[in-house]
Motif scaffolding. Structure first.
Motif, short mmCIF file in Angstrom:
data_model
loop_
_atom_site.label_atom_id
_atom_site.label_comp_id
_atom_site.label_asym_id
_atom_site.label_seq_id
_atom_site.Cartn_x
_atom_site.Cartn_y
_atom_site.Cartn_z
N VAL A 1 11.10 5.09 11.28
CA VAL A 1 11.06 5.12 9.82
C VAL A 1 10.51 3.81 9.27
CG1 VAL A 1 12.91 6.81 9.65
CG2 VAL A 1 13.48 4.38 9.66
N GLY A 2 10.79 2.70 9.96
CA GLY A 2 10.24 1.42 9.53
C GLY A 2 8.72 1.41 9.59
N VAL B 1 6.01 0.81 6.58
CA VAL B 1 4.95 -0.20 6.74
C VAL B 1 3.59 0.42 6.45
CG1 VAL B 1 3.71 -1.59 8.44
CG2 VAL B 1 6.21 -1.70 8.32
N GLU B 2 3.36 1.62 6.97
CA GLU B 2 2.08 2.30 6.74
C GLU B 2 1.86 2.56 5.25
OE1 GLU B 2 -0.32 6.21 8.43
OE2 GLU B 2 1.86 6.26 8.28
N ALA B 3 2.93 2.99 4.55
CA ALA B 3 2.81 3.25 3.11
C ALA B 3 2.49 1.97 2.35
CB ALA B 3 4.12 3.85 2.59
N ILE C 1 -1.47 -6.72 2.76
CA ILE C 1 -0.24 -7.34 3.26
C ILE C 1 -0.26 -7.31 4.78
CG2 ILE C 1 0.99 -5.12 3.10
CD1 ILE C 1 3.56 -6.66 2.48
N SER C 2 0.21 -8.37 5.38
CA SER C 2 0.21 -8.45 6.84
C SER C 2 1.27 -7.52 7.41
CB SER C 2 0.49 -9.88 7.30
OG SER C 2 1.83 -10.25 6.99
N ALA C 3 1.12 -7.18 8.69
CA ALA C 3 2.09 -6.30 9.34
C ALA C 3 3.48 -6.93 9.35
CB ALA C 3 1.64 -5.99 10.76
N ALA C 4 3.55 -8.24 9.59
CA ALA C 4 4.84 -8.92 9.64
C ALA C 4 5.53 -8.89 8.27
CB ALA C 4 4.66 -10.36 10.10
N ALA C 5 4.76 -9.16 7.23
CA ALA C 5 5.33 -9.14 5.88
C ALA C 5 5.73 -7.72 5.48
CB ALA C 5 4.32 -9.70 4.88
N ALA C 6 4.94 -6.73 5.92
CA ALA C 6 5.26 -5.34 5.62
C ALA C 6 6.56 -4.90 6.31
CB ALA C 6 4.11 -4.43 6.04
N ARG C 7 6.77 -5.40 7.52
CA ARG C 7 8.01 -5.06 8.24
C ARG C 7 9.22 -5.66 7.53
NH1 ARG C 7 4.60 -5.67 12.84
NH2 ARG C 7 5.19 -7.88 13.08
N ALA D 1 15.61 0.49 10.87
CA ALA D 1 14.15 0.49 10.74
C ALA D 1 13.48 0.92 12.05
CB ALA D 1 13.65 -0.89 10.33
N HIS D 2 14.17 0.75 13.18
CA HIS D 2 13.63 1.11 14.48
C HIS D 2 14.06 2.51 14.92
CE1 HIS D 2 12.12 -2.97 15.12
NE2 HIS D 2 13.29 -3.41 14.67
N ALA D 3 14.75 3.23 14.04
CA ALA D 3 15.22 4.58 14.37
C ALA D 3 14.15 5.60 14.03
CB ALA D 3 16.50 4.88 13.62
#
Length: 544
Positions: A109-110, A114-116, A123-129, A148-150
């Motif tokens: 789901v995280g 992030v994709e949305a 925005i960077s991937a780290a900031a999006a996470r 977020a990792h589920a």
């Protein structure tokens, strides 16, 4: 920005079919202001969802859409997919009815949040996470860093819907379209989701276009209401005015059909304990093992049902209520499967575990089931006549006797016996549920298990099916074991109610006692979560 957030005028939607052109929406006008909620209500086929999808540009290419839909002054009708993709999720976001089918099952789901974010922001991937975890926390997901990792299937229904809301608000849209956002949720979870939507709306000043058939939801959060019927808006009014003084006969009929949590209760002249029990359950338990794929061994267990006992008398309805995961459906399925120990099940004083052969087959005819979704429960390859006749053939009834019984059952449930050669797809949702009830009655069972038999139906059809079930019970003396999450429906049809939490009955008794004088805190919580059909009272109870 001045002016309405969304202006829809003269919206028309048509689809081609084998029978010719079908006009789904016929000239709809809608205005949504910033910070306001407009609800569109109506039955299936009224055109409410088609209207929302037309605004979002999500209808198939075969749909003919005309009229105007302007968001922040920009015309949406006629835009290409690339232009609409830039608007969707950014200026306009949508929350769909079924989050499990709307979320991608192979991504966490995280990752989907992030994709949305990255689809519309630099925005960077780290900031999006980091932002994804913040959003999960904002919508009330416990332990958001871990969740977020589920994957979607690892979350409850309410948590999945919260994830959908997190994705919808990720880019702070001006307009949120919510299509039946609480239909598949338990009453307490639905109340939490509605409170969350209202809170987020106040904080962001977003407009909310709510598509629903649930007048309790409308009473709790809507400012203005549009009632749709046959593709047209037959009434529009402020929410208080609609409930206080509905003008259109269709609106009056819908409101009258809604079961009320404070409405009349069903009473019976002969009390349940004065009739012999047709179903006895003692000490029923069900445990599921937990296995670690890494260790390749059993690591624990989950007790879905724990030492459940009750009697069900002839002519009585016992409702089992509780949230998803409480064990109510597992209890029903264990009973229908004539579960082996731990626990015993007795039907008409006979233990299925001790019967064999012809006796066992005869006992199986004493209990039948009506499922939640008639479209999925009825074999699409069989005619309506054959669907109802199948249990009779299995029971060894002669063809002529079975045919006469099918005709009798069609009449009893309000279907035209001349439609027996039609297939399920040719019937409406309410007609399919009547067909399922006819099949359940075929062998004249002592007990019918009802697994959420109304949740897939519109409110007026629900009222018809409720009346039918009560009439059948009064005429035949059949007992109902009902699993439901709609407490207003339970209040209207049941004689007794069992409240289930964590696999156990925490409270059981006559409906009047449990609803009017609930003893357990969980029971009080369930009842308090049901929105009353009074906008002023609903807002006071919701703390708005």
């Amino acid at each position: 920005m001045s002016g309405p957030l969304l202006e829809v005028s003269g919206l028309r939607v048509a689809f081609g079919s084998e029978a010719g052109r079908v006009d789904a929406v016929r000239g709809l006008d809608v205005t949504v202001e910033r910070g306001k909620t407009v609800a569109i209500v109506g039955e299936s086929g009224s055109g409410k969802s088609a209207s929302a999808l037309a605004v979002m540009g999500l209808l198939p290419d075969s749909a003919l859409v005309t009229g105007s839909a302007r968001c922040n002054g920009r015309e949406l009708i006629g835009l290409g997919d690339r232009e609409l993709s830039a608007i969707r999720g950014n200026e306009i976001a949508m929350i769909f009815q079924d989050p499990l089918s709307s979320l991608t099952p192979v991504f966490t789901v995280g990752a989907q949040i992030v994709e949305a974010l990255q689809a519309h922001r630099s925005i960077s991937a780290a900031a999006a996470r980091v932002r994804a975890v913040e959003l999960l926390d904002a919508v009330g997901i416990p332990d958001p860093q871990t969740r977020a990792h589920a994957y979607p299937h690892q979350l409850s229904g309410g948590q999945r819907q919260r994830v959908m809301i997190a994705m919808a608000i990720a880019n702070e849209p001006d307009l949120i379209i919510a299509d039946e956002p609480t239909t598949a949720l338990d009453v307490t979870v639905a109340a939490q989701v509605l409170t969350l939507l209202a809170t987020l709306q106040r904080e962001t000043d977003a407009g909310l276009l709510l598509i629903t058939h649930d007048f309790g939801v409308v009473a709790r959060i809507a400012d203005d209401v549009i009632v749709m019927h046959d593709g047209r808006a037959v009434e529009r009014a402020p929410v208080a005015g609609l409930f206080d003084d509905p003008r259109d006969p269709y609106t009056v009929r819908l409101l009258n059909a809604v079961p009320r949590i404070d409405g009349p209760m069903r009473r019976r002249a002969v009390l349940g304990d004065q009739r012999p029990p047709v179903l006895t359950v003692r000490g029923l338990s069900k445990t599921y093992g937990l296995t670690s794929r890494l260790l390749r061994r059993r690591t624990g267990e989950v007790r879905a049902v724990n030492d459940v006992s009750f009697d069900l008398a002839a002519g009585e309805t016992l409702a089992i209520v509780g949230e998803s995961g409480s064990g109510k459906s597992t209890t029903l399925h264990e009973i229908m499967g004539f579960a082996a120990p731990p626990g015993t099940i007795s039907v008409n004083d006979m233990d299925p575990a001790t019967t064999r052969g012809r006796t066992a087959r005869a006992l199986r005819q004493e209990i039948s089931m009506v499922f939640q979704d008639p479209a999925g429960a009825l074999d699409p390859r069989m005619t309506a006549h054959d669907i109802v006749a199948e249990p009779l053939r299995v029971a060894g009834r002669a063809p002529a006797e079975a045919a006469a019984r099918v005709t009798e059952l069609f009449t009893r449930v309000g279907l035209d016996a001349g439609h027996g050669q039609r297939f399920p797809r040719a019937f409406s949702g309410g007609q399919r549920q009547r067909l399922a009830i006819a099949r359940a009655l075929a062998t004249e069972p002592s007990v019918i298990a009802l697994d959420e038999p109304l949740s897939a139906l519109d409110v007026s059809i629900q009222a018809d099916i409720l009346e039918l079930l009560c009439e059948i019970q009064d005429a035949t003396g059949v007992a109902y074991l009902l699993v439901a999450h709609d407490l207003a429906v339970v209040r209207k049809i049941a004689h007794r109610v069992a409240v289930m939490q964590g696999g156990e009955f925490v409270e059981i008794g006559p409906v009047a006692d449990v609803f009017e004088r609930p003893q357990h805190p969980y029971t009080r919580q369930l009842i308090a979560a049901v929105p009353p059909l009074d906008p002023r009272r609903a807002r006071i109870e919701a703390g708005a």
